[in-house]
Write a protein that holds these residues in place. Structure first.
Motif, short mmCIF file in Angstrom:
data_model
loop_
_atom_site.label_atom_id
_atom_site.label_comp_id
_atom_site.label_asym_id
_atom_site.label_seq_id
_atom_site.Cartn_x
_atom_site.Cartn_y
_atom_site.Cartn_z
N ALA A 110 2.36 20.04 4.21
CA ALA A 110 0.97 19.61 4.29
C ALA A 110 0.11 20.20 3.18
O ALA A 110 -0.86 19.57 2.76
CB ALA A 110 0.40 20.00 5.66
N THR A 111 0.45 21.41 2.70
CA THR A 111 -0.42 22.09 1.73
C THR A 111 0.24 22.32 0.38
O THR A 111 -0.46 22.55 -0.61
CB THR A 111 -0.85 23.46 2.28
OG1 THR A 111 0.30 24.32 2.37
CG2 THR A 111 -1.50 23.31 3.65
N GLY A 112 1.57 22.31 0.32
CA GLY A 112 2.28 22.62 -0.91
C GLY A 112 2.43 24.09 -1.18
O GLY A 112 3.01 24.48 -2.20
N LYS A 113 1.94 24.95 -0.28
CA LYS A 113 2.07 26.38 -0.49
C LYS A 113 3.51 26.82 -0.23
O LYS A 113 4.20 26.25 0.62
CB LYS A 113 1.13 27.14 0.45
CG LYS A 113 -0.35 26.92 0.13
CD LYS A 113 -1.24 27.71 1.08
CE LYS A 113 -2.71 27.49 0.72
NZ LYS A 113 -3.60 28.23 1.65
N PRO A 114 4.01 27.83 -0.95
CA PRO A 114 5.39 28.29 -0.74
C PRO A 114 5.64 28.66 0.71
O PRO A 114 4.76 29.19 1.40
CB PRO A 114 5.49 29.52 -1.66
CG PRO A 114 4.45 29.31 -2.70
CD PRO A 114 3.32 28.59 -2.01
N ASN A 115 6.85 28.37 1.18
CA ASN A 115 7.15 28.73 2.56
C ASN A 115 7.64 30.17 2.64
O ASN A 115 7.68 30.89 1.64
CB ASN A 115 8.16 27.76 3.18
CG ASN A 115 9.54 27.82 2.54
OD1 ASN A 115 9.91 28.80 1.89
ND2 ASN A 115 10.34 26.78 2.73
N THR A 168 0.87 -1.18 0.00
CA THR A 168 0.00 0.00 0.00
C THR A 168 0.90 1.22 0.00
O THR A 168 1.91 1.26 0.72
CB THR A 168 -0.92 0.03 1.24
OG1 THR A 168 -0.11 0.08 2.43
CG2 THR A 168 -1.81 -1.18 1.27
N GLN A 169 0.58 2.20 -0.82
CA GLN A 169 1.40 3.41 -0.88
C GLN A 169 0.51 4.62 -1.08
O GLN A 169 -0.56 4.53 -1.69
CB GLN A 169 2.48 3.30 -1.97
CG GLN A 169 1.98 3.05 -3.38
CD GLN A 169 1.59 4.31 -4.12
OE1 GLN A 169 1.99 5.42 -3.76
NE2 GLN A 169 0.79 4.14 -5.17
N ARG A 170 0.97 5.74 -0.55
CA ARG A 170 0.18 6.97 -0.64
C ARG A 170 1.10 8.17 -0.53
O ARG A 170 2.20 8.10 0.02
CB ARG A 170 -0.85 7.04 0.48
CG ARG A 170 -0.26 6.90 1.86
CD ARG A 170 -1.26 7.12 2.98
NE ARG A 170 -1.63 8.52 3.13
CZ ARG A 170 -2.18 9.03 4.24
NH1 ARG A 170 -2.43 8.24 5.28
NH2 ARG A 170 -2.47 10.30 4.32
N GLN A 171 0.63 9.27 -1.07
CA GLN A 171 1.34 10.54 -0.87
C GLN A 171 1.18 10.98 0.57
O GLN A 171 0.08 10.93 1.12
CB GLN A 171 0.78 11.61 -1.80
CG GLN A 171 1.41 12.99 -1.59
CD GLN A 171 0.79 14.05 -2.48
OE1 GLN A 171 0.63 13.84 -3.67
NE2 GLN A 171 0.43 15.19 -1.89
N ILE A 172 2.29 11.46 1.17
CA ILE A 172 2.19 11.94 2.55
C ILE A 172 2.56 13.41 2.70
O ILE A 172 2.22 14.05 3.69
CB ILE A 172 3.07 11.11 3.50
CG1 ILE A 172 4.55 11.28 3.15
CG2 ILE A 172 2.67 9.65 3.48
CD1 ILE A 172 5.48 10.97 4.30
N ALA A 173 3.29 13.97 1.71
CA ALA A 173 3.75 15.35 1.87
C ALA A 173 4.17 15.91 0.53
O ALA A 173 4.47 15.18 -0.42
CB ALA A 173 4.93 15.43 2.85
N TYR A 174 4.19 17.23 0.47
CA TYR A 174 4.70 17.94 -0.70
C TYR A 174 6.20 18.15 -0.54
O TYR A 174 6.67 18.66 0.49
CB TYR A 174 4.00 19.29 -0.86
CG TYR A 174 2.55 19.19 -1.24
CD1 TYR A 174 2.16 19.22 -2.57
CD2 TYR A 174 1.57 19.05 -0.26
CE1 TYR A 174 0.82 19.12 -2.92
CE2 TYR A 174 0.23 18.95 -0.59
CZ TYR A 174 -0.14 18.98 -1.92
OH TYR A 174 -1.46 18.88 -2.28
N ALA A 175 6.95 17.76 -1.57
CA ALA A 175 8.41 17.92 -1.53
C ALA A 175 8.87 19.22 -2.17
O ALA A 175 10.05 19.57 -2.06
CB ALA A 175 9.07 16.74 -2.23
N GLY A 176 7.99 19.92 -2.86
CA GLY A 176 8.34 21.21 -3.45
C GLY A 176 9.07 21.08 -4.77
O GLY A 176 8.75 20.22 -5.60
#
Length: 802
Positions: A725-730, A684-692
């Motif tokens: 968590a959101t992929g928004k720019p830091n 089982t695999q899933r996306q967990i975070a945005y890597a940018g």
């Protein structure tokens, strides 16, 4: 101006870097009473230096705008009286050349006072002076002071009237203040037309900086760099804060101004020098190496002002601003004169310690006013601290993520493998025992050669004998790889290592990557998984703890010699080695699936235990990826690349990898976790975070990196330049480190770093550790795999009961 109190703080304190905590002396320097004391000294000096002379040029105008800002920040009536006396002595009138931006700079102070006092006489001349702007169609060169363009006249546009970047400080804040004073929309329309035309002309978006004027477009420093002038960019940067203070919230261009300010911020903080100041030529400090205080004052004002207005993240940028403030205070002599200020010029120039001038004092007072308003106390400084102490573990080093184990923990210390800035493959020992010892930190160079390339860090294991074995290679430069054996000496709190002579081992092809494993149930056989034959995963074996090695065995082949499957390895130290791998490098394969298999009892198996082939069979014909178990199909969400592999508490493999949603572009990378379910015999695999985004062009799939905690696979560490968590720019555009925890079916993330000037990438968690939280990573400037200036840092947290 009343005489100032005796200022007793020591100037020129040691600068602190982004990784260092703020010390007590720096806290004292930023207390409101200390800041005001410095302001008083600087203002006293400048008033004495004026000697009663009244000028309304840009130099005095800049000073008095800073002086009035000091009044607005502190409420000190002496600052106000001096500023108003200057305005009154000037009859609230500007110089005659109203189209020349320098000559209307003084109106900023007239307008600031008017907005407090509401006396129409204070701005009557300014309003009249700017009225011709609304009917003018062309501008003659003689109307613009020292314009660099040579035509008799040009169209009345931003790039022709505001032809030099300094003008973006002189004029725009006047226009927004006039709008605040009158409500006349024409001032904002003029501002937006002129400003953005000038930006289109002078701003170099790739560098985040402004050319001084059009004559600088093709100029180079003696070192071949574009010429970016410190104070010129300081004028623009400070001017943005000044204009935004009076630009309405609903102005259609307000966010554009803020975005430009943030872009400049990110470029400027990269160019700050170790003493906290910037140099006259921003991007070429060696050309004119003296520190420079006028540009630095403007940058400090912009940083502090940006934080106060919510444009910049306080935790990320306040340490940068305070480092600059400390450097500036060190340029002030005992009578309040700010030295090292570049005098009037049209570009970078040499600076002397005695150089001092009024506009630099004004810029300094602007910065001091913003710092005073912060009213910093001990709670503010405590809030700036990272959640865990970040220790420097190896002062000079970098690594790739395909050589393991990079870090070995033996219960007493860390053996950290890296390649340093000179190109030496090395190990640094860092004792984790809290004791005073001259051996608590030891650099241990390994390679007899130098080859600066992050692929060249060593792999390390502790053999069953207790000795260390290190293996390392040059990145596909020669058909040779190298080993050294290390014998530990002394007790745990007095550890040294005696290293053997370097052994060079010939190979049938160029080599790179080393991954060392020893299995106890195979009589201590040592495996080194490398990339050798056909650029493919290759295995060599040793039956005598790495003294001699077998002929290489090509393990996996995928396509031609340039396809290169990429592999990560894990092992239980007894009888099993797990492998995850791809079809190829992600730039070579538009799908690039992720596969798994494991080695046990002399053979390779699929994830469910079914036999693929024996090692003896593979000697005759390498495996192909399709023989292994598919974890992730690259057609699902973009091509994949492997990052980490560990075992959960039941001994089942847990995999971390990336996928590239935008495929070959690599500006939308994601982190994924895969787990083997032994009951269903499925992954089982899933996306967990945005890597940018990718680290640099040419390697569009280099992510910041992800590591699984081998002692707790529900805990990870990852690097990203966006909100995971959101992929928004830091807030900084930098790669920051996060700790992720999995609980109740979801992942949450804690930010560990808030650096504005360096990146934090490529985490690893050593196996068999006894820490509550431990992670090591690369911190510093990482430009390419051959161009870096980095250290290895990390967190080492144990509970109090330990």
């Amino acid at each position: 101006m009343r005489s100032s109190l005796l200022f007793t703080l020591t100037l020129g304190l040691a600068a602190f870097g982004s990784a260092e905590p703020i010390n007590t002396a720096q806290q004292i320097l930023t207390r409101p009473d200390s800041v005001k004391e410095i302001m008083l000294r600087v203002a006293d000096y400048q008033e004495r230096d004026f000697g009663g002379q009244i000028r309304t040029d840009w130099k005095a105008g800049t000073y008095y705008s800073g002086l009035y800002a000091a009044y607005q920040a502190t409420g000190d009536e002496d600052f106000r009286r001096q500023a108003i006396a200057w305005c009154e002595n000037a009859d609230w009138e500007l110089s005659e050349n109203h189209f020349f931006a320098d000559d209307i700079c003084a109106a900023q102070t007239f307008l600031d006072v008017y907005l407090d006092e509401k006396d129409p006489e204070m701005i009557a001349d300014t309003v009249a002076a700017l009225e011709p702007y609304f009917t003018q169609e062309t501008i003659r060169r003689e109307q613009l002071g020292h314009a660099v363009w040579r035509d008799e006249s040009r169209p009345f546009t931003g790039r022709n009237v505001w032809w030099w970047c300094d003008s973006l400080y002189m004029a725009p804040p006047v226009l927004t203040r006039l709008y605040s004073a009158t409500g006349d929309q024409r001032y904002l329309d003029l501002l937006n037309d002129f400003y953005w035309d000038t930006v289109d002309f002078l701003y170099k978006e790739d560098d985040g900086l402004f050319a001084r004027d059009e004559t600088y477009f093709d100029k180079k420093t003696p070192n071949g760099n574009p010429v970016y002038w410190s104070r010129g960019n300081g004028w623009v940067y400070a001017g943005l804060i000044r204009l935004l203070d009076h630009l309405p919230e609903d102005d259609p261009h307000r966010q554009d101004y803020i975005d430009l300010f943030v872009e400049m911020t990110r470029a400027l903080v990269d160019l700050q020098q170790e003493d906290g100041l910037w140099r006259p030529a921003l991007n070429d400090p060696d050309w004119k190496p003296s520190k420079e205080s006028s540009g630095t004052s403007f940058f400090t004002y912009g940083l502090l002002g940006g934080i106060n207005r919510g444009f910049l993240d306080k935790q990320a940028y306040l340490p940068v601003a305070l480092k600059a403030w400390e450097g500036l205070v060190g340029c002030i002599n005992t009578d309040g004169r700010l030295g090292y200020a570049q005098l009037v010029a049209g570009g970078p120039a040499h600076v002397r310690p005695s150089d001092s001038i009024d506009y630099a004092h004004g810029a300094f007072l602007l910065a001091a006013s913003e710092l005073y308003k912060m009213d910093l106390d001990n709670q503010d400084f405590a809030a700036l601290e990272d959640p865990y102490e970040i220790k420097t573990l190896a002062r000079d080093g970098v690594w790739t993520w395909f050589n393991d184990e990079r870090v070995l923990y033996d219960g007493a210390g860390l053996y950290i493998g890296s390649i340093d800035s000179e190109g030496v493959s090395r190990i640094d020992y860092y004792s984790t025992i809290l004791t005073q010892s001259p051996f608590a930190y030891q650099p241990m160079p390994l390679s007899s050669w130098k080859s600066k390339d992050d692929h060249n860090n060593p792999a390390i294991i502790e053999l069953e004998t207790g000795d260390l074995l290190a293996a390392y290679s040059k990145h596909h430069l020669e058909p040779v790889w190298y080993t050294r054996h290390g014998k530990k000496k002394g007790p745990d709190n007095w550890r040294t290592v005696e290293w053997s002579e370097e052994q060079a081992i010939e190979a049938p092809a160029y080599t790179t990557y080393n991954n060392l494993v020893q299995l106890s149930e195979e009589n201590g056989r040592v495996f080194n998984f490398m990339r050798v034959i056909g650029w493919n995963p290759t295995l060599v074996l040793s039956e005598d703890n790495g003294k001699t090695w077998s002929e290489p065995i090509e393990l996996v082949r995928s396509g031609n010699d340039r396809t290169r499957p990429y592999v990560k390895y894990s092992n239980n130290g007894q009888d099993r080695i797990d492998l995850i791998f791809t079809d190829a490098h992600p730039r070579k394969d538009h799908e690039n699936n992720v596969y798994h298999m494991y080695y046990q009892d002399g053979a390779f198996h699929k994830s469910d235990g079914s036999l693929i082939r024996t090692l003896e069979d593979i000697k005759e014909q390498p495996l192909v990826p399709s023989e292994a178990t598919l974890i992730y199909d690259g057609t699902e969400a973009g091509r994949g690349w492997v990052w980490d592999l560990e075992y959960d508490e039941n001994g089942h493999p847990v995999v971390a990898f990336i996928n590239s949603v935008d495929n070959e572009i690599g500006n939308d990378l994601r982190y994924r976790i895969a787990r083997w379910d032994d009951a269903s015999k499925k992954w089982t695999q899933r996306q967990i975070a945005y890597a940018g985004t990718h680290l640099y062009d040419r390697e569009e799939h280099y992510a910041g990196g992800i590591a699984i905690d081998p002692q707790n696979t529900d805990q990870i560490y990852l690097s990203t330049d966006v909100d995971p968590a959101t992929g928004k720019p830091n807030a900084t555009g930098r790669y920051q480190m996060f700790r992720g925890t999995y609980q109740d079916g979801s992942w949450t993330f804690q930010q560990l770093t808030h650096d504005a000037q360096v990146d934090n990438i490529r985490p690893i968690v050593p196996r068999d550790h006894d820490f509550d939280k431990i992670a090591l990573w690369v911190r510093g400037r990482y430009t390419t795999y051959e161009d870096y200036d980095t250290a290895i840092v990390g967190i080492l947290e144990k509970s109090d009961s330990d």
